[in-house]
Write an enzyme that holds these catalytic residues in place. Sequence first.
Site, PDB file in Angstrom:
ATOM      1  N   ILE A  18      -2.922   2.201  -9.747  1.00  0.00           N
ATOM      2  CA  ILE A  18      -2.403   1.547 -10.942  1.00  0.00           C
ATOM      3  C   ILE A  18      -3.451   1.528 -12.045  1.00  0.00           C
ATOM      4  O   ILE A  18      -3.154   1.783 -13.210  1.00  0.00           O
ATOM      5  CB  ILE A  18      -1.927   0.126 -10.603  1.00  0.00           C
ATOM      6  CG1 ILE A  18      -0.695   0.190  -9.678  1.00  0.00           C
ATOM      7  CG2 ILE A  18      -1.590  -0.655 -11.877  1.00  0.00           C
ATOM      8  CD1 ILE A  18      -0.268  -1.155  -9.138  1.00  0.00           C
ATOM      9  N   ASN A  89      -7.300  -5.605 -12.173  1.00  0.00           N
ATOM     10  CA  ASN A  89      -6.510  -4.810 -11.241  1.00  0.00           C
ATOM     11  C   ASN A  89      -7.221  -4.565  -9.908  1.00  0.00           C
ATOM     12  O   ASN A  89      -6.575  -4.296  -8.902  1.00  0.00           O
ATOM     13  CB  ASN A  89      -6.166  -3.462 -11.893  1.00  0.00           C
ATOM     14  CG  ASN A  89      -5.540  -2.486 -10.922  1.00  0.00           C
ATOM     15  OD1 ASN A  89      -4.411  -2.666 -10.482  1.00  0.00           O
ATOM     16  ND2 ASN A  89      -6.287  -1.446 -10.562  1.00  0.00           N
ATOM     17  N   TYR A 162      -3.811 -10.847   3.055  1.00  0.00           N
ATOM     18  CA  TYR A 162      -3.630 -10.366   1.685  1.00  0.00           C
ATOM     19  C   TYR A 162      -2.893 -11.402   0.850  1.00  0.00           C
ATOM     20  O   TYR A 162      -3.306 -11.735  -0.277  1.00  0.00           O
ATOM     21  CB  TYR A 162      -2.866  -9.055   1.721  1.00  0.00           C
ATOM     22  CG  TYR A 162      -2.548  -8.453   0.367  1.00  0.00           C
ATOM     23  CD1 TYR A 162      -3.549  -8.186  -0.555  1.00  0.00           C
ATOM     24  CD2 TYR A 162      -1.234  -8.131   0.024  1.00  0.00           C
ATOM     25  CE1 TYR A 162      -3.261  -7.618  -1.787  1.00  0.00           C
ATOM     26  CE2 TYR A 162      -0.935  -7.560  -1.201  1.00  0.00           C
ATOM     27  CZ  TYR A 162      -1.943  -7.308  -2.106  1.00  0.00           C
ATOM     28  OH  TYR A 162      -1.652  -6.754  -3.325  1.00  0.00           O
ATOM     29  N   LYS A 166      -4.104 -13.534  -2.639  1.00  0.00           N
ATOM     30  CA  LYS A 166      -3.423 -13.361  -3.924  1.00  0.00           C
ATOM     31  C   LYS A 166      -2.790 -14.667  -4.418  1.00  0.00           C
ATOM     32  O   LYS A 166      -2.692 -14.894  -5.630  1.00  0.00           O
ATOM     33  CB  LYS A 166      -2.370 -12.261  -3.798  1.00  0.00           C
ATOM     34  CG  LYS A 166      -2.956 -10.855  -3.743  1.00  0.00           C
ATOM     35  CD  LYS A 166      -3.628 -10.494  -5.058  1.00  0.00           C
ATOM     36  CE  LYS A 166      -3.932  -9.018  -5.165  1.00  0.00           C
ATOM     37  NZ  LYS A 166      -4.461  -8.635  -6.482  1.00  0.00           N
ATOM     38  N   THR A 195       0.881   3.448  -4.211  1.00  0.00           N
ATOM     39  CA  THR A 195      -0.552   3.708  -4.236  1.00  0.00           C
ATOM     40  C   THR A 195      -1.023   3.854  -2.791  1.00  0.00           C
ATOM     41  O   THR A 195      -0.234   3.689  -1.845  1.00  0.00           O
ATOM     42  CB  THR A 195      -1.289   2.532  -4.892  1.00  0.00           C
ATOM     43  OG1 THR A 195      -1.018   1.346  -4.125  1.00  0.00           O
ATOM     44  CG2 THR A 195      -0.812   2.322  -6.318  1.00  0.00           C
TER      45      THR A 195
END
Length: 260
Positions: A18, A89, A162, A166, A195
């Site tokens: 990204i 990012n 994860y 976040k 990705t």
Amino acid sequence: MATKLVYLVTGSNRTNGIGYSLVSKLAERPNAVVFAGARDPNVQSLRDLAAKHSNVYPIKFLVNDRANNDAAIADIKKIAGQLDVVVANAGIATLESYVPVAKAPIEFYQEHLEVNMLGTIVLFQAAQELLLASPTRAPIFAYISTGVASLTKFMGPDVSIYGASKVAGNFIIKALDAENPSLIAMAISPGWCATDMGNDGAKRRGSTGREEAPMKVEDVVEGVLNRIDGATKEKSSGRFWNFKPTSGNPWDCEQEEYPW
């Protein structure tokens, strides 16, 4: 002539990522100056991009390294004189981290928190003086989050490492919005994007029957930029945006915004 806008995009190393794609798209804008933050700014792909576009500057950027972040921001100030938009990012979700809480090594949580949450704090602290002095008077700090960070729309088991990191990053965005009257601070979910990170998740979570993530990088980048372009404090800040509404699959979100 359009007013110059100076962007910093972190996590720009990978050509199918990204960050790199955002830099490539922004480079086409005649009024943009784009700093591509990367672990190795001398990789051939970034050198080629900078050779093609005189407004692109690869810059060494190490996540959660304050001295490096300070040096990078100092270089941006020296070269461009201002900073208007930061796209945070850079992030990780290792293939080994897709495990239940009961089996998850604590060091995996620590590693992901250091990059996905603490790295965001370090970046803002390093950039804040230059960013908040943006001549636009509406500086933007956009955090590339994930739908997995939504507590309301729970995405299922095996992603706590994860997801938790976040969620913590999202909280920082809410805090930045509340603490800075002029700053447009927002989280943006890029969907399940193809990705390396997204494709690893598809392979690990074999129950979906997919070998790669469903969202094309170019579509995600268009959606992310649509959220950033024209953003305002009143309508955009302190919110958790979906890159665009999608439907038809359990991992989709049909709303413009994700529920926190």
